[in-house]
Design a protein around this motif. Structure first.
Motif, PDB file in Angstrom:
ATOM      1  N   GLY A 344     -56.040  59.223   1.516  1.00  0.00           N
ATOM      2  CA  GLY A 344     -55.250  60.411   1.244  1.00  0.00           C
ATOM      3  C   GLY A 344     -55.233  61.416   2.364  1.00  0.00           C
ATOM      4  O   GLY A 344     -55.815  61.213   3.418  1.00  0.00           O
ATOM      5  N   GLU A 345     -54.531  62.515   2.140  1.00  0.00           N
ATOM      6  CA  GLU A 345     -54.397  63.506   3.188  1.00  0.00           C
ATOM      7  C   GLU A 345     -54.039  64.875   2.604  1.00  0.00           C
ATOM      8  O   GLU A 345     -53.744  65.013   1.442  1.00  0.00           O
ATOM      9  N   HIS A 346     -54.141  65.876   3.448  1.00  0.00           N
ATOM     10  CA  HIS A 346     -53.826  67.230   3.020  1.00  0.00           C
ATOM     11  C   HIS A 346     -52.328  67.416   2.894  1.00  0.00           C
ATOM     12  O   HIS A 346     -51.557  66.786   3.589  1.00  0.00           O
ATOM     13  N   ASP A 347     -51.983  68.334   2.044  1.00  0.00           N
ATOM     14  CA  ASP A 347     -50.602  68.815   2.064  1.00  0.00           C
ATOM     15  C   ASP A 347     -50.537  69.955   3.063  1.00  0.00           C
ATOM     16  O   ASP A 347     -51.488  70.670   3.253  1.00  0.00           O
ATOM     17  N   SER A 348     -49.447  70.118   3.705  1.00  0.00           N
ATOM     18  CA  SER A 348     -49.349  71.269   4.593  1.00  0.00           C
ATOM     19  C   SER A 348     -47.909  71.726   4.716  1.00  0.00           C
ATOM     20  O   SER A 348     -46.991  70.970   4.454  1.00  0.00           O
ATOM     21  N   GLU A 349     -47.751  72.952   5.092  1.00  0.00           N
ATOM     22  CA  GLU A 349     -46.412  73.501   5.275  1.00  0.00           C
ATOM     23  C   GLU A 349     -45.810  72.882   6.526  1.00  0.00           C
ATOM     24  O   GLU A 349     -46.471  72.755   7.537  1.00  0.00           O
ATOM     25  N   LEU A 350     -44.569  72.473   6.439  1.00  0.00           N
ATOM     26  CA  LEU A 350     -43.966  71.788   7.578  1.00  0.00           C
ATOM     27  C   LEU A 350     -42.714  72.494   8.048  1.00  0.00           C
ATOM     28  O   LEU A 350     -42.052  73.185   7.289  1.00  0.00           O
ATOM     29  N   CYS A 351     -42.423  72.287   9.300  1.00  0.00           N
ATOM     30  CA  CYS A 351     -41.238  72.932   9.855  1.00  0.00           C
ATOM     31  C   CYS A 351     -40.050  71.991   9.814  1.00  0.00           C
ATOM     32  O   CYS A 351     -40.196  70.788   9.880  1.00  0.00           O
ATOM     33  N   GLN A 352     -38.896  72.563   9.720  1.00  0.00           N
ATOM     34  CA  GLN A 352     -37.668  71.774   9.710  1.00  0.00           C
ATOM     35  C   GLN A 352     -37.293  71.388  11.135  1.00  0.00           C
ATOM     36  O   GLN A 352     -37.466  72.153  12.065  1.00  0.00           O
ATOM     37  N   THR A 353     -36.774  70.183  11.291  1.00  0.00           N
ATOM     38  CA  THR A 353     -36.190  69.810  12.572  1.00  0.00           C
ATOM     39  C   THR A 353     -34.713  69.566  12.331  1.00  0.00           C
ATOM     40  O   THR A 353     -34.356  68.815  11.441  1.00  0.00           O
ATOM     41  N   ASN A 354     -33.898  70.237  13.068  1.00  0.00           N
ATOM     42  CA  ASN A 354     -32.465  70.029  12.870  1.00  0.00           C
ATOM     43  C   ASN A 354     -31.870  69.249  14.020  1.00  0.00           C
ATOM     44  O   ASN A 354     -31.371  69.803  14.981  1.00  0.00           O
ATOM     45  N   ILE A 355     -31.958  67.943  13.946  1.00  0.00           N
ATOM     46  CA  ILE A 355     -31.360  67.102  14.964  1.00  0.00           C
ATOM     47  C   ILE A 355     -30.324  66.243  14.274  1.00  0.00           C
ATOM     48  O   ILE A 355     -30.584  65.676  13.198  1.00  0.00           O
ATOM     49  N   LYS A 356     -29.174  66.148  14.891  1.00  0.00           N
ATOM     50  CA  LYS A 356     -28.087  65.356  14.302  1.00  0.00           C
ATOM     51  C   LYS A 356     -28.562  63.915  14.093  1.00  0.00           C
ATOM     52  O   LYS A 356     -29.146  63.307  14.980  1.00  0.00           O
ATOM     53  N   GLY A 357     -28.313  63.385  12.914  1.00  0.00           N
ATOM     54  CA  GLY A 357     -28.675  61.999  12.634  1.00  0.00           C
ATOM     55  C   GLY A 357     -30.099  61.813  12.163  1.00  0.00           C
ATOM     56  O   GLY A 357     -30.526  60.708  11.893  1.00  0.00           O
ATOM     57  N   PHE A 358     -30.843  62.906  12.081  1.00  0.00           N
ATOM     58  CA  PHE A 358     -32.234  62.802  11.637  1.00  0.00           C
ATOM     59  C   PHE A 358     -32.405  63.497  10.294  1.00  0.00           C
ATOM     60  O   PHE A 358     -31.811  64.538  10.049  1.00  0.00           O
ATOM     61  N   ASP A 359     -33.229  62.903   9.434  1.00  0.00           N
ATOM     62  CA  ASP A 359     -33.570  63.537   8.174  1.00  0.00           C
ATOM     63  C   ASP A 359     -34.865  64.301   8.336  1.00  0.00           C
ATOM     64  O   ASP A 359     -35.916  63.713   8.579  1.00  0.00           O
ATOM     65  N   SER A 360     -34.752  65.586   8.189  1.00  0.00           N
ATOM     66  CA  SER A 360     -35.935  66.430   8.311  1.00  0.00           C
ATOM     67  C   SER A 360     -36.842  66.249   7.102  1.00  0.00           C
ATOM     68  O   SER A 360     -36.376  65.976   6.010  1.00  0.00           O
ATOM     69  N   LEU A 361     -38.141  66.402   7.314  1.00  0.00           N
ATOM     70  CA  LEU A 361     -39.095  66.153   6.243  1.00  0.00           C
ATOM     71  C   LEU A 361     -39.854  67.415   5.889  1.00  0.00           C
ATOM     72  O   LEU A 361     -40.967  67.634   6.332  1.00  0.00           O
ATOM     73  N   HIS A 362     -39.223  68.250   5.087  1.00  0.00           N
ATOM     74  CA  HIS A 362     -39.906  69.456   4.623  1.00  0.00           C
ATOM     75  C   HIS A 362     -40.548  69.115   3.295  1.00  0.00           C
ATOM     76  O   HIS A 362     -39.905  69.101   2.270  1.00  0.00           O
ATOM     77  N   LEU A 363     -41.842  68.809   3.341  1.00  0.00           N
ATOM     78  CA  LEU A 363     -42.490  68.271   2.155  1.00  0.00           C
ATOM     79  C   LEU A 363     -42.741  69.337   1.101  1.00  0.00           C
ATOM     80  O   LEU A 363     -42.959  70.500   1.404  1.00  0.00           O
ATOM     81  N   ASN A 364     -42.697  68.861  -0.160  1.00  0.00           N
ATOM     82  CA  ASN A 364     -42.957  69.710  -1.306  1.00  0.00           C
ATOM     83  C   ASN A 364     -44.370  70.301  -1.242  1.00  0.00           C
ATOM     84  O   ASN A 364     -45.316  69.604  -0.976  1.00  0.00           O
ATOM     85  N   GLN A 365     -44.484  71.573  -1.485  1.00  0.00           N
ATOM     86  CA  GLN A 365     -45.794  72.225  -1.450  1.00  0.00           C
ATOM     87  C   GLN A 365     -46.100  72.797  -2.815  1.00  0.00           C
ATOM     88  O   GLN A 365     -45.350  73.587  -3.358  1.00  0.00           O
ATOM     89  N   GLU A 366     -47.199  72.375  -3.395  1.00  0.00           N
ATOM     90  CA  GLU A 366     -47.534  72.854  -4.734  1.00  0.00           C
ATOM     91  C   GLU A 366     -48.862  73.581  -4.742  1.00  0.00           C
ATOM     92  O   GLU A 366     -49.717  73.347  -3.900  1.00  0.00           O
ATOM     93  N   GLU A 367     -49.035  74.435  -5.749  1.00  0.00           N
ATOM     94  CA  GLU A 367     -50.317  75.086  -5.962  1.00  0.00           C
ATOM     95  C   GLU A 367     -51.365  74.023  -6.282  1.00  0.00           C
ATOM     96  O   GLU A 367     -51.089  73.106  -7.042  1.00  0.00           O
ATOM     97  N   PRO A 368     -52.570  74.153  -5.720  1.00  0.00           N
ATOM     98  CA  PRO A 368     -53.592  73.186  -6.103  1.00  0.00           C
ATOM     99  C   PRO A 368     -53.936  73.341  -7.587  1.00  0.00           C
ATOM    100  O   PRO A 368     -53.948  74.447  -8.108  1.00  0.00           O
ATOM    101  N   THR A 369     -54.187  72.224  -8.245  1.00  0.00           N
ATOM    102  CA  THR A 369     -54.541  72.282  -9.664  1.00  0.00           C
ATOM    103  C   THR A 369     -56.030  72.576  -9.803  1.00  0.00           C
ATOM    104  O   THR A 369     -56.808  72.314  -8.900  1.00  0.00           O
ATOM    105  N   SER A 370     -56.421  73.142 -10.952  1.00  0.00           N
ATOM    106  CA  SER A 370     -57.845  73.369 -11.180  1.00  0.00           C
ATOM    107  C   SER A 370     -58.536  72.019 -11.309  1.00  0.00           C
ATOM    108  O   SER A 370     -57.932  71.048 -11.710  1.00  0.00           O
ATOM    109  N   SER A 371     -59.802  71.972 -10.939  1.00  0.00           N
ATOM    110  CA  SER A 371     -60.424  70.655 -10.928  1.00  0.00           C
ATOM    111  C   SER A 371     -61.824  70.658 -11.521  1.00  0.00           C
ATOM    112  O   SER A 371     -62.567  71.632 -11.411  1.00  0.00           O
TER     113      SER A 371
END
Ligand code: ADP
Ligand code: MG
Length: 393
Positions: A344-371
């Motif tokens: 597994g891995e951390h979630d993190s805030e990601l930046c958008q890349t706007n390049i023609k022909g590319f799909d930017s990957l702005h990943l979903n960011q959620e509140e951590p759940t109680s554990s």
């Protein structure tokens, strides 16, 4: 073809948690029992089932109820896990078009935040039949059954380590950028596979360069084993770059001579046919008695001064550690232990890349759940790959 990464952006933390749980379960199960997925993911009651339904809808997992109720990762599911890790590490932020379909891989363009375009190779070792894989891949010795995730990961790790080591020794290879699971990110080679090149300004020079590479590899203790017109790239200046390293072996391999001769033969044959270079000393049509063997310029394996041990020292130095070797050895001997590896891995805030022909990957960011404590344990597993190279089954 494009890799549809749209879905990736909308997957929640729980989606990745369950996807990772399936991946973890696959260490010991070809089909992971639903109940085990639930236990590993340890979400609230009923939640795992809901998430699995969503993952199924997006074809990230496959449902199987032939023997018992269970799931396995699809290639796409595994791709998403690797891509998410790369994105979280900041290696790239967007995925573009597919640029290559190999026998056992898919290659895509990816772009970093600053717009640098690179190549991402996703290994697909189970794609060809096991028999074909077994005969080709050295590290499958002694292995009677296999898990394609593990094999693909191993192939990627090996390729990455070799690419790095070769680069450090001045070989013309892509720059090895990063590796996770079955995914290797490397620099994009501007050029074409030799198989697509119909004409060369200096075929003799290119030929000599290529043969020189086979010899130099052997001097460094290595044989490519798949050195042909598909794995040699040529750019407009006729500069040569070699690619595709998962099948390389050491010169101390029991079939080293045969592999070396085969690599050399491939190049001779191709240049003879495509660019009409003549190598009379090897023509099958002429009477051998007319040829003075001393005049043969074809490199012979026995006459090369080889430095075996390049494999051990240099690969270790470039990230292919003793632990990795041990893991591979364990795999070869068939006793990978549950929980040997973390995931597994951390979630993190990601930046958008706007390049023609590319799909930017702005990943979903959620509140951590109680554990609770049990969840903490899984969270540790889910978060440990960010810093290290493990996190793979
Ligand atoms: P396989 O192991 O499946 O044969 P390869 O590494 O040979 O995969 O890659 C398949 C094809 O993808 C190559 O023939 C080439 O066209 C393209 N390719 C691979 N790596 C790169 C790269 N770094 N830059 C540009 N094209 C690449
Ligand atoms: Mg290839």
């Amino acid at each position: 073809m494009k890799l549809d990464v749209d879905v990736l952006r909308y997957l929640s933390k729980d989606d990745f948690r369950v996807l990772t749980a399936v991946e973890m379960g696959m260490r010991n199960h070809e089909i992971v029992p639903s109940e085990l997925i639930g236990r590993i993911a340890s979400l609230k009651h009923g939640e795992t089932y809901k998430v699995l339904k969503n993952l199924l809808k997006h074809k990230l997992v496959h449902h199987d109820s032939s023997k018992y109720d269970g799931f396995r990762l699809t290639y796409l599911g595994y791709d998403f896990l690797a891509i998410k890790t790369m994105v979280n590490r900041g290696v790239f932020t967007a995925v573009g078009r597919q640029i290559g379909v190999g026998k056992e891989s898919d290659i895509f363009e990816v772009a970093s935040e600053d717009g640098t375009v690179m190549a991402m190779k996703l290994h697909r070792l189970g794609r060809t039949s096991f028999r074909a894989v077994k005969s080709k891949r050295d590290y499958l010795r002694h292995r009677s059954s296999f898990n394609w995730l593990y094999l693909s990961r191993l192939a990627a790790l090996k390729e990455f380590a070799f690419m790095k080591a070769l680069e450090e020794h001045g070989f013309p290879v892509p720059n090895a950028v990063d590796c996770n699971r079955h995914c290797v990110v490397m620099s994009l080679i501007q050029g074409y596979p030799l198989v697509q090149v119909k004409q060369l300004q200096n075929p003799d020079t290119v030929f000599e360069t290529i043969i020189g590479l086979v010899v130099r590899l052997a001097e460094h203790g290595l044989i490519h084993c798949d050195f042909n017109e598909f794995n040699i790239m040529i750019d407009d200046d006729e500069k040569v770059t070699m690619i595709d390293f998962p099948q390389m072996v050491s010169v101390s391999h029991r079939n080293a001579q045969m592999y070396f001769d085969r690599d050399i033969e491939c190049i001779y044959k191709f240049f003879g046919k495509r660019f009409n270079l003549s190598f009379e000393e090897h023509s099958d049509d002429i009477d051998n008695s007319e040829v003075d063997p001393d005049e043969s310029s074809r490199p012979s394996f026995s006459s090369i001064t080889k430095t075996a041990g390049f494999l051990d020292k240099e690969l270790a130095a470039s990230g292919f550690t003793r632990k990795d070797e041990d893991e591979i050895q364990k795999f070869i001997e068939g006793d990978v232990e549950e929980d040997d590896l973390s995931h597994g891995e951390h979630d993190s805030e990601l930046c958008q890349t706007n390049i023609k022909g590319f799909d930017s990957l702005h990943l979903n960011q959620e509140e951590p759940t109680s554990s609770c404590n049990e969840e903490d344990q899984v969270d540790e597993n889910l978060q440990s790959s960010e810093a290290g190279q493990s996190g793979d089954p």
